[in-house]
Scaffold this motif. Structure first.
Motif, PDB file in Angstrom:
ATOM      1  N   GLY A 341       0.812  -1.214   0.000  1.00  0.00           N
ATOM      2  CA  GLY A 341       0.000   0.000   0.000  1.00  0.00           C
ATOM      3  C   GLY A 341       0.843   1.261   0.000  1.00  0.00           C
ATOM      4  N   ILE A 342       1.820   1.318   0.897  1.00  0.00           N
ATOM      5  CA  ILE A 342       2.697   2.494   0.974  1.00  0.00           C
ATOM      6  C   ILE A 342       3.532   2.607  -0.298  1.00  0.00           C
ATOM      7  N   GLY A 343       3.970   1.463  -0.837  1.00  0.00           N
ATOM      8  CA  GLY A 343       4.748   1.483  -2.079  1.00  0.00           C
ATOM      9  C   GLY A 343       3.962   2.080  -3.229  1.00  0.00           C
ATOM     10  N   LEU A 344       2.706   1.663  -3.384  1.00  0.00           N
ATOM     11  CA  LEU A 344       1.861   2.198  -4.452  1.00  0.00           C
ATOM     12  C   LEU A 344       1.617   3.700  -4.260  1.00  0.00           C
ATOM     13  N   LEU A 345       1.407   4.093  -3.016  1.00  0.00           N
ATOM     14  CA  LEU A 345       1.150   5.509  -2.735  1.00  0.00           C
ATOM     15  C   LEU A 345       2.395   6.362  -3.001  1.00  0.00           C
ATOM     16  N   LEU A 346       3.565   5.833  -2.684  1.00  0.00           N
ATOM     17  CA  LEU A 346       4.799   6.574  -2.956  1.00  0.00           C
ATOM     18  C   LEU A 346       5.015   6.739  -4.464  1.00  0.00           C
ATOM     19  N   LEU A 347       4.697   5.697  -5.236  1.00  0.00           N
ATOM     20  CA  LEU A 347       4.800   5.802  -6.687  1.00  0.00           C
ATOM     21  C   LEU A 347       3.889   6.906  -7.211  1.00  0.00           C
ATOM     22  N   GLN A 348       2.668   6.962  -6.674  1.00  0.00           N
ATOM     23  CA  GLN A 348       1.731   7.994  -7.111  1.00  0.00           C
ATOM     24  C   GLN A 348       2.184   9.379  -6.659  1.00  0.00           C
ATOM     25  N   LYS A 349       2.706   9.457  -5.443  1.00  0.00           N
ATOM     26  CA  LYS A 349       3.121  10.744  -4.895  1.00  0.00           C
ATOM     27  C   LYS A 349       4.251  11.382  -5.696  1.00  0.00           C
ATOM     28  N   TYR A 350       5.215  10.551  -6.124  1.00  0.00           N
ATOM     29  CA  TYR A 350       6.405  11.108  -6.771  1.00  0.00           C
ATOM     30  C   TYR A 350       6.378  11.035  -8.298  1.00  0.00           C
ATOM     31  N   PHE A 351       5.509  10.191  -8.842  1.00  0.00           N
ATOM     32  CA  PHE A 351       5.477  10.056 -10.304  1.00  0.00           C
ATOM     33  C   PHE A 351       4.128  10.422 -10.912  1.00  0.00           C
ATOM     34  N   GLY A 352       3.083  10.611 -10.086  1.00  0.00           N
ATOM     35  CA  GLY A 352       1.778  11.026 -10.590  1.00  0.00           C
ATOM     36  C   GLY A 352       1.235  10.131 -11.682  1.00  0.00           C
ATOM     37  N   LEU A 353       1.239   8.818 -11.431  1.00  0.00           N
ATOM     38  CA  LEU A 353       0.847   7.858 -12.465  1.00  0.00           C
ATOM     39  C   LEU A 353      -0.632   7.957 -12.830  1.00  0.00           C
ATOM     40  N   ILE A 354      -1.472   8.250 -11.848  1.00  0.00           N
ATOM     41  CA  ILE A 354      -2.919   8.317 -12.085  1.00  0.00           C
ATOM     42  C   ILE A 354      -3.347   9.774 -12.167  1.00  0.00           C
ATOM     43  N   THR A 355      -3.959  10.143 -13.281  1.00  0.00           N
ATOM     44  CA  THR A 355      -4.409  11.517 -13.486  1.00  0.00           C
ATOM     45  C   THR A 355      -5.929  11.604 -13.410  1.00  0.00           C
ATOM     46  N   LEU A 356      -6.427  12.823 -13.257  1.00  0.00           N
ATOM     47  CA  LEU A 356      -7.860  13.074 -13.143  1.00  0.00           C
ATOM     48  C   LEU A 356      -8.254  14.211 -14.068  1.00  0.00           C
ATOM     49  N   ASN A 357      -9.536  14.309 -14.319  1.00  0.00           N
ATOM     50  CA  ASN A 357     -10.069  15.444 -15.077  1.00  0.00           C
ATOM     51  C   ASN A 357     -10.279  16.605 -14.108  1.00  0.00           C
ATOM     52  N   PRO A 358      -9.482  17.671 -14.211  1.00  0.00           N
ATOM     53  CA  PRO A 358      -9.584  18.769 -13.241  1.00  0.00           C
ATOM     54  C   PRO A 358     -10.932  19.477 -13.259  1.00  0.00           C
TER      55      PRO A 358
END
Length: 409
Positions: A341-358
């Motif tokens: 869980g923490i590993g996946l969150l760190l990947l998202q935090k530093y690489f922004g793999l998942i994007t959203l429609n602002p």
């Protein structure tokens, strides 16, 4: 070491468990715990991260607290702040306050030969926090403000730049109108393009020189239309707000950044409900699986229960053995769940793999708030709830007859 805990460790880490039915059951239990931890961590970290990111965007653009004149109401054209009992230096000296900056606003229209856009010109002074604003820039630089003369540099939003086909170093004409007066024309140079992902901001605001607003609004050189107050931490806003209110005078009022856009606040409060629902579902799934593990382990070790009862072990001690046993086999699931869980969150935090429609979510990348306290509380909470939920099914042990249990083997 107490006997129930000692015996629990012996059977939990026994090599015999690898060759019997409990191996599959233990794997299922650990898998459910790991998935529960992973989903809960992602839900809490991204949910709270989104709330914090949106609030910080609102605050970084227009201050955590804004001070306005009571005569301005909801108008986009600033009314001069009243100086009676208004103490900006005392506000600046509050421990929760990082900085303050003056501003004045006026509504108008940007127009070129192809299109036009309604805008709010926010004039800022030399105390403008360009470093804070820099995080929003996608091209160019912040306008240079000296308050000596009139600067024609402006920063426009990416939305306005797209609508008017503007680029850095382009010129654009703005039209401002006042009641019973001829329109006022100003020519500006676009030096920066910003993006906050907050529709209500990006659709309207451009940043420029406060002296331009003063001239249009016929304000004197030392008059201002409002003041933005920036705090050290957005979490301190409730403590700082009443202190600021006491220093602004009776003819001015203070407003929290979150209160300016109630529709956004209502939207982000939905995160709390979603987080609670998802965690509740995960707890139910984990508890059901752990109870299933306990019951199957009890059935599988009925012979051992009979022998323990024959040797004089009480029902309470045997229940403790099996509850401890079940909780011990959860620990690897908790560890694996936290690591993944923490590993996946760190990947998202530093690489922004998942994007959203602002336009729908007010952020373009899923934000992550990794708070060690929440991480600990999730693991401890799942372990505690599981321990409590195991008490009732463990009473099945008291129904087992020692004689029949030994024969059952």
């Amino acid at each position: 070491m107490k006997f129930p805990l000692y015996f629990s460790k012996k059977i939990a880490f026994s090599k015999d468990n690898k060759n019997n039915l409990s191996r599959v059951i233990v794997f299922i239990g650990r898998l459910s715990v790991a998935l529960g931890i992973i989903v809960s961590l992602i839900t809490v970290s991204t949910g709270l991260g989104s709330k914090k990111a949106i609030k910080e965007k609102l605050s970084d653009f227009s201050g955590h607290i804004s001070i306005k004149s009571t005569r301005s109401n909801s108008s986009y054209n600033s009314t001069v702040l009243d100086n009676t009992s208004f103490y900006p230096e005392k506000i600046k000296s509050l421990p929760e306050v990082e900085s303050i900056q003056k501003y004045a606003t006026v509504s108008g229209i940007l127009r070129n030969k192809d299109n036009f856009a309604g805008i709010i010109y926010k004039g800022v002074g030399k105390d403008f926090d360009a470093l804070r604003f820099k995080k929003f820039l996608v091209a160019g630089v912040s306008p240079k403000i000296s308050e000596e003369g009139y600067s024609n540099e402006i920063a426009v939003s990416q939305k306005i730049a797209t609508d008017l086909n503007l680029k850095v170093k382009d010129s654009i004409v703005a039209i401002f109108s006042k009641e019973n007066k001829n329109p006022i024309y100003r020519k500006f140079e676009v030096v920066g393009i910003y993006k906050t992902d907050i529709k209500m901001i990006d659709d309207l605001f451009i940043i420029g020189d406060i002296n331009q607003v003063r001239k249009i609004q016929e304000m004197s050189q030392d008059e201002i239309g409002g003041m933005d107050v920036f705090l050290n931490n957005i979490d301190n806003i409730d403590d700082a707000f009443p202190k600021v209110e006491k220093l602004i005078g009776l003819k001015n009022y203070a407003e929290k950044a979150t209160d300016k856009y109630p529709e956004i606040v209502e939207w982000i409060n939905i995160f709390d409900v979603n987080i609670a629902i998802i965690i509740a579902i995960m707890l139910i799934v984990v508890v059901i699986n752990i109870i299933m593990v306990l019951l199957i382990l009890i059935i599988e070790r009925t012979n051992s229960i009979g022998i323990l009862k024959t040797l004089g072990t009480s029902n309470g001690q045997i229940r403790s053995i099996f509850i401890n046993y079940t909780l011990l086999i959860m620990i690897p699931g908790i560890i694996i769940g936290n690591v993944l869980g923490i590993g996946l969150l760190l990947l998202q935090k530093y690489f922004g793999l998942i994007t959203l429609n602002p336009e729908n979510y007010y952020v373009s990348v899923v934000p992550v708030d990794l708070n060690p306290l929440y991480i600990f509380m999730i693991s401890a909470g799942i372990l505690l709830v599981s321990a409590i939920s195991l008490i009732l099914p463990s009473f099945l042990i008291s129904k087992i007859s020692p004689v029949k249990a030994i024969k059952y083997s």
